[in-house]
Write an enzyme that holds these catalytic residues in place. Structure first.
Site, PDB file in Angstrom:
ATOM      1  NE  ARG A   1      -4.183 -43.796 -10.974  1.00 12.15           N
ATOM      2  CZ  ARG A   1      -5.026 -43.798  -9.952  1.00 12.15           C
ATOM      3  NH1 ARG A   1      -5.386 -44.939  -9.389  1.00 12.15           N
ATOM      4  NH2 ARG A   1      -5.511 -42.664  -9.485  1.00 12.15           N
TER       5      ARG A   1
ATOM      6  CD  GLU B   1      -6.167 -35.730 -15.492  1.00 13.31           C
ATOM      7  OE1 GLU B   1      -7.239 -35.193 -15.216  1.00 13.31           O
ATOM      8  OE2 GLU B   1      -5.560 -36.491 -14.709  1.00 13.31           O
TER       9      GLU B   1
ATOM     10  CG  LEU C   1     -16.893 -39.040 -23.034  1.00 17.79           C
ATOM     11  CD1 LEU C   1     -17.237 -40.152 -22.059  1.00 17.79           C
ATOM     12  CD2 LEU C   1     -15.447 -39.200 -23.511  1.00 17.79           C
TER      13      LEU C   1
ATOM     14  CE1 TYR D   1     -20.779 -29.838 -20.327  1.00 13.63           C
ATOM     15  CE2 TYR D   1     -19.598 -31.313 -18.877  1.00 13.63           C
ATOM     16  CZ  TYR D   1     -20.530 -30.317 -19.060  1.00 13.63           C
ATOM     17  OH  TYR D   1     -21.203 -29.806 -17.993  1.00 13.63           O
TER      18      TYR D   1
ATOM     19  CE1 TYR E   1      -7.117 -32.105 -11.625  1.00 14.86           C
ATOM     20  CE2 TYR E   1      -8.031 -32.322 -13.841  1.00 14.86           C
ATOM     21  CZ  TYR E   1      -7.490 -32.886 -12.713  1.00 14.86           C
ATOM     22  OH  TYR E   1      -7.292 -34.237 -12.658  1.00 14.86           O
TER      23      TYR E   1
ATOM     24  CG  ASP F   1     -10.048 -33.013  -8.892  1.00 21.13           C
ATOM     25  OD1 ASP F   1      -9.610 -32.835  -7.744  1.00 21.13           O
ATOM     26  OD2 ASP F   1     -10.419 -34.118  -9.308  1.00 21.13           O
TER      27      ASP F   1
ATOM     28  CB  CYS G   1     -14.509 -40.553   8.534  1.00 24.64           C
ATOM     29  SG  CYS G   1     -15.264 -39.144   7.693  1.00 24.64           S
TER      30      CYS G   1
END
Length: 344
Positions: free
Chosen positions: A28, A40, A83, A85, A123, A141, A201
């Site tokens: 960011r 991402e 990591l 995948y 996404y 997502d 909430c």
DNA sequence: TAGGCGTGGAT
DNA sequence: TATCCAAGCCT
């Protein structure tokens, strides 16, 4: 699908909350599309705390699209080691090369063009378009599904594409009312910090708009379909070598589970068959075996039980041994666990 | 379209 | 220990 109560207020409260409460995350710091892309891909099905150290190292090693495109597939996979995948690493590398060679180094800026890149689906295309380019397109997502299924008290099954598409239509209207980059990140940030599996909430900026909260039925959402049972597989893992000089490794097939990664020699039983296959594959003769311990490793859809076998063979100078810091490739966690246990 | 594809944190 | 599931994509 229900509508959001007072949608414009909802969007402004959500985005204002985000601007006041957003976490300082490394990607960011600036909206460089390359950095958004890397983050991402890493964050697909992977938690923030796990990703951050990988992200920092990756950006340092491959600071821009050109450097990633020019890198070897092996070095990219190595940077991804641990990591999971691992297809994502190959896709990311291919995407960098496609951007360099087919788009002249310029990032595609439309959802349809982004979706044509390997590893970028519905996404991720929406996330890059809205976060990096501030385009008013939705990015749905798991966080967004959790937040919106509660806000709308919608208990449909969002693993079905048609239901996600309905949600996208709704979000495409909402995102017009504020900065798209903030809106997309605000929904995900709310999901990550407030509207968690067990929601908080009382600190939610949009609880006045939430139908699940009004009905006190937050835990009912999102509706999750039952998952398939995991297949259990048993293997013998052969340790040939020692901790000083290292051990024998073999390369896994180029497709399927842990494609192209290294492993200790591993075969399914029965034991005599496994030994025979080991001898054939390596061209060796076993002198003696000793059963050491059992290692359990759980994947998304498979469970491995690995019986570790210390193996003495007839002297064979043709075998190459490797230690953990001298590996000619990327090692899966399953087998790294075995070697780390040996060091204890 | 349902299932393959890793790993680690939370409970 | 067992189970869930996390900023999904591909076939």
């Amino acid at each position: 699908m229900n509508a959001v109560k007072q949608p414009i207020k909802f969007v402004h409260k959500l985005c204002d909350w985000y601007r006041a409460n957003r976490r300082d995350l490394p990607f960011r710091e600036n909206p460089d599309p390359y950095r958004i892309l890397v983050s991402e891909l890493m964050l697909q099905q992977t938690q923030m705390d796990t990703v951050i150290p990988y992200y920092m190292r990756f950006i340092e090693q491959f600071p821009n699209v050109a450097s990633l495109a020019a890198a070897s597939p092996e070095s990219v996979l190595k940077a991804w080691e641990g990591l999971g995948y691992y297809r994502r690493a190959r896709y990311l590398h291919q995407t960098a090369q496609t951007i360099m060679h087919k788009h002249n180094g310029v990032f595609p800026k439309t959802v349809s063009a982004l979706k044509q890149l390997p590893g970028i689906g519905n996404y991720t295309a929406g996330a890059i378009a809205s976060i990096a380019f501030n385009l008013p397109v939705p990015a749905v997502d798991g966080n967004v599904i959790r937040v919106m299924s509660r806000v709308l008290a919608e208990d449909c099954d969002f693993s079905q594409r048609k239901n996600v598409q309905q949600l996208e239509v709704l979000l495409e209207q909402l995102i017009q009312h504020d900065r798209p980059s903030d809106f997309t990140q605000a929904l995900m940030e709310l999901g990550a910090l407030v509207c968690q599996k067990k929601p908080r909430c009382e600190r939610c900026p949009v609880n006045a708009h939430c139908l699940a909260y009004a009905n006190n039925e937050m835990m009912r959402y999102p509706h999750m379909p039952a998952k398939a049972q995991k297949t259990k597989l048993s293997y013998y893992v052969f340790l040939i070598g020692n901790s000083e000089q290292g051990y024998v490794f073999q390369k896994r097939p180029e497709d399927g589970l842990l494609a192209g990664l290294l492993q200790l020699p591993q075969y399914a039983g029965p034991f005599q068959t496994a030994c025979k296959l080991l001898e054939e594959d390596l061209g060796i003769s076993i002198v003696k075996t000793e059963s050491l311990f059992l290692v359990h490793h759980v994947f998304t859809h498979i469970i491995w039980d690995m019986q570790v076998i210390h193996t003495i063979i007839t002297d064979d100078a043709s075998l190459t041994l490797h230690t953990l810091d001298n590996l000619p490739g990327t090692l899966s966690k399953a087998h790294r666990k075995i070697l780390e246990r040996l060091e204890k």
